[in-house]
Design a protein around this motif. Structure first.
Motif, PDB file in Angstrom:
ATOM      1  N   TYR A  36      42.302  10.189  19.866  1.00  0.00           N
ATOM      2  CA  TYR A  36      42.722   8.972  20.562  1.00  0.00           C
ATOM      3  C   TYR A  36      41.755   8.700  21.710  1.00  0.00           C
ATOM      4  N   LEU A  37      41.595   7.433  22.045  1.00  0.00           N
ATOM      5  CA  LEU A  37      40.680   7.085  23.138  1.00  0.00           C
ATOM      6  C   LEU A  37      41.362   7.270  24.492  1.00  0.00           C
ATOM      7  N   HIS A  38      40.528   7.542  25.519  1.00  0.00           N
ATOM      8  CA  HIS A  38      41.052   7.745  26.869  1.00  0.00           C
ATOM      9  C   HIS A  38      40.581   6.636  27.805  1.00  0.00           C
ATOM     10  N   LEU A  39      40.982   6.739  29.069  1.00  0.00           N
ATOM     11  CA  LEU A  39      40.685   5.659  30.012  1.00  0.00           C
ATOM     12  C   LEU A  39      39.195   5.517  30.334  1.00  0.00           C
ATOM     13  N   GLY A  40      38.407   6.560  30.071  1.00  0.00           N
ATOM     14  CA  GLY A  40      36.958   6.437  30.230  1.00  0.00           C
ATOM     15  C   GLY A  40      36.424   5.372  29.278  1.00  0.00           C
ATOM     16  N   HIS A  41      36.941   5.374  28.039  1.00  0.00           N
ATOM     17  CA  HIS A  41      36.554   4.329  27.082  1.00  0.00           C
ATOM     18  C   HIS A  41      37.039   2.969  27.580  1.00  0.00           C
ATOM     19  N   GLY A 153      11.320   7.026  27.959  1.00  0.00           N
ATOM     20  CA  GLY A 153      11.561   7.417  29.350  1.00  0.00           C
ATOM     21  C   GLY A 153      11.649   6.228  30.284  1.00  0.00           C
ATOM     22  N   GLU A 154      11.247   5.040  29.786  1.00  0.00           N
ATOM     23  CA  GLU A 154      11.219   3.847  30.633  1.00  0.00           C
ATOM     24  C   GLU A 154      12.631   3.424  31.071  1.00  0.00           C
ATOM     25  N   LEU A 155      13.577   3.435  30.143  1.00  0.00           N
ATOM     26  CA  LEU A 155      14.947   2.998  30.459  1.00  0.00           C
ATOM     27  C   LEU A 155      15.621   3.934  31.456  1.00  0.00           C
ATOM     28  N   SER A 156      15.448   5.233  31.264  1.00  0.00           N
ATOM     29  CA  SER A 156      16.095   6.197  32.161  1.00  0.00           C
ATOM     30  C   SER A 156      15.212   6.516  33.365  1.00  0.00           C
ATOM     31  N   ALA A 225      28.272   2.952  28.254  1.00  0.00           N
ATOM     32  CA  ALA A 225      28.536   3.769  29.434  1.00  0.00           C
ATOM     33  C   ALA A 225      27.213   4.339  29.941  1.00  0.00           C
ATOM     34  N   SER A 226      27.104   4.560  31.262  1.00  0.00           N
ATOM     35  CA  SER A 226      25.808   4.980  31.807  1.00  0.00           C
ATOM     36  C   SER A 226      25.368   6.352  31.295  1.00  0.00           C
ATOM     37  N   GLU A 227      26.329   7.192  30.861  1.00  0.00           N
ATOM     38  CA  GLU A 227      25.905   8.500  30.336  1.00  0.00           C
ATOM     39  C   GLU A 227      25.212   8.380  28.977  1.00  0.00           C
ATOM     40  N   LEU A 228      25.190   7.166  28.411  1.00  0.00           N
ATOM     41  CA  LEU A 228      24.495   6.985  27.127  1.00  0.00           C
ATOM     42  C   LEU A 228      23.026   6.574  27.300  1.00  0.00           C
ATOM     43  N   HIS A 255      25.028  -1.190  31.973  1.00  0.00           N
ATOM     44  CA  HIS A 255      25.706   0.105  31.906  1.00  0.00           C
ATOM     45  C   HIS A 255      26.860   0.208  32.901  1.00  0.00           C
ATOM     46  N   THR A 256      27.936   0.817  32.424  1.00  0.00           N
ATOM     47  CA  THR A 256      29.134   0.960  33.266  1.00  0.00           C
ATOM     48  C   THR A 256      29.140   2.311  33.973  1.00  0.00           C
ATOM     49  N   GLY A 257      29.699   2.333  35.184  1.00  0.00           N
ATOM     50  CA  GLY A 257      29.804   3.571  35.959  1.00  0.00           C
ATOM     51  C   GLY A 257      30.879   4.488  35.403  1.00  0.00           C
ATOM     52  N   LEU A 258      30.848   5.716  35.856  1.00  0.00           N
ATOM     53  CA  LEU A 258      31.789   6.736  35.380  1.00  0.00           C
ATOM     54  C   LEU A 258      33.199   6.538  35.927  1.00  0.00           C
ATOM     55  N   LEU A 259      34.172   7.025  35.193  1.00  0.00           N
ATOM     56  CA  LEU A 259      35.549   7.031  35.665  1.00  0.00           C
ATOM     57  C   LEU A 259      35.941   8.462  36.023  1.00  0.00           C
TER      58      LEU A 259
END
Ligand SMILES: [Zn+2]
Length: 408
Positions: A36-41, A153-156, A225-228, A255-259
């Motif tokens: 099941y998906l969580h609130l981070g999603h 490496g340009e994006l990150s 998400a920013s971790e991607l 990109h979205t910030g972390l929860l």
């Protein structure tokens, strides 16, 4: 002022333009469906729902495509634990995911596409990359050779030295530690036949194949998400641009910030993972949507009980103020009607200014709060009332917040 969007690729706010006829092709990385998906999603998908709603409010036509990752190690592992068929398990959790999206009122996504339906396209892309000499086969699979793509490496924002310290997918058959897999060879289990034998695609190529099948070689906007960002989105860019020779693959990266939960990272080991469906039962969708909108999409977001209660209280005040305005008997009052007209114009332009500034939803919400408060004491004729209600509703709808008042 036109809409400005923070582009992760250039690390600055840029004027937003659609490539043609105000049409925006928008792709967001969907979930891996093994639980099941969580609130981070929810944090990511609600943010992009608001962004899409606002683009539509601003006159853009958005084609919003999301992939569903049903071919993945985590799906295979979970299926093995449960002694289930992996794709069957993935279907079950995809259905649960779609239910959650519907419950949250995320209606902006036009199309969901499963990775498993695009295996031929993935194989074709991997073959193309091998042909171009940027990918190579070993006894374990096919890998993308990162040093053949100088823009990696340009994006990150990482230098080649920094990238050299990152060890992706430990495997002794790779030419270099930073190379990533495009195809993995397996003897059995979930898999398909390919020019390199039986196996499964790598995760990154799944998303490039799905997005390019619908949007072509380049498109407008990609979210996640920013971790991607690393290595996933970096890899998507490398694959697509190496294959087509066209850059940029995507013009705007968002990109979205972390929860985090009460200041701690949400994780299974801490036991603080909150499922979307449980949160809906506990707080209700209007409160959740209002709460999520009260954080800027790029900033870290904290899930806190105190702040959730505050959001509920604020929403109640907005609803009460609107109720006071809508239920008051209509009276003709030219002075107040003029005041109302000025109020509506000023509010809507403040709302646009906030949202045009990289989707500043916290500011946009405070505009709506102030508008509701000002409306509560105005007494105007029926026509003016209807105009005010429609104006408020238009803005509320662009944020996807659903005050429980019903216009007369
Ligand atoms: Zn992706």
């Amino acid at each position: 002022m036109p809409l400005r969007v923070f582009n992760s690729l250039t690390r600055r706010k840029e004027p937003f333009t659609a490539s043609k006829d105000r049409e925006v092709k928008f792709f967001v990385c969907g979930p891996t469906v093994y639980d099941y998906l969580h609130l981070g999603h929810a944090r990511t998908y609600l943010a992009f729902d608001i962004i899409t709603r606002y683009l539509k409010y601003s006159g853009y036509h958005v084609r919003y495509l999301m992939n569903v990752t049903d071919v993945a190690e985590r799906v295979v592992q979970r299926a093995e634990e449960l002694k289930r068929d992996p794709l069957d398990l993935a279907r079950q959790y995809q259905a649960a995911f779609l239910e959650d999206m519907q419950s949250l009122g995320i209606t902006s996504i036009n199309q969901y596409e499963r990775a498993s339906d695009y295996i031929p396209q993935m194989i074709a892309q991997v073959e193309g990359l091998v042909k171009k000499g940027v990918a190579y086969e070993t006894e374990t699979g096919v890998y993308f050779q990162v040093n053949k793509f100088p823009r990696f490496g340009e994006l990150s924002g990482q230098s080649h030295e920094e990238l050299g310290l990152r060890r992706l997918e430990l495997c002794s058959s790779k030419r270099s530690p930073e190379d990533f897999s495009l195809w993995r060879k397996y003897e059995k289990g979930l898999g398909w036949d390919s020019p390199w034998g039986y196996g499964r695609p790598g995760w990154h190529i799944e998303d490039t194949a799905v997005s390019m099948a619908h949007f072509g070689e380049t498109y407008d906007m990609h979210g996640g998400a920013s971790e991607l960002i690393f290595p996933h989105h970096e890899a998507e860019i490398a694959q697509a641009e190496a294959l087509t020779g066209k850059a940029p693959f995507v013009r705007y990266w968002l990109h979205t910030g972390l929860l985090s939960v009460e200041g701690r990272k949400m994780s299974k080991s801490l036991g603080n993972v909150v499922r979307i469906r449980d949160a809906i039962k506990e707080y209700g969708v209007p409160t959740l949507r209002f709460y999520f909108a009260s954080f800027h999409y790029r900033k870290p977001m904290v899930l806190s009980l105190t702040r959730l209660r505050k959001a509920t209280a604020e929403l109640t005040v907005i609803n009460k103020n609107l109720q006071a305005f809508t239920t008051a008997p209509p009276t003709t009052n030219p002075k107040q009607e003029r005041r109302l007209q000025v109020l509506l114009e000023r509010s809507e332009s403040a709302f646009k200014r906030s949202m045009d500034n990289d989707f500043d939803t916290p500011k946009a919400l405070s505009v709506l709060k102030a508008l509701a408060k000002n409306l509560s004491s105005l007494r105007v004729n029926q026509e003016a009332k209807l105009t005010a209600e429609a104006t408020f509703q238009r803005m509320a709808n662009a944020l996807g917040i659903m005050p429980q008042y019903s216009p007369q």
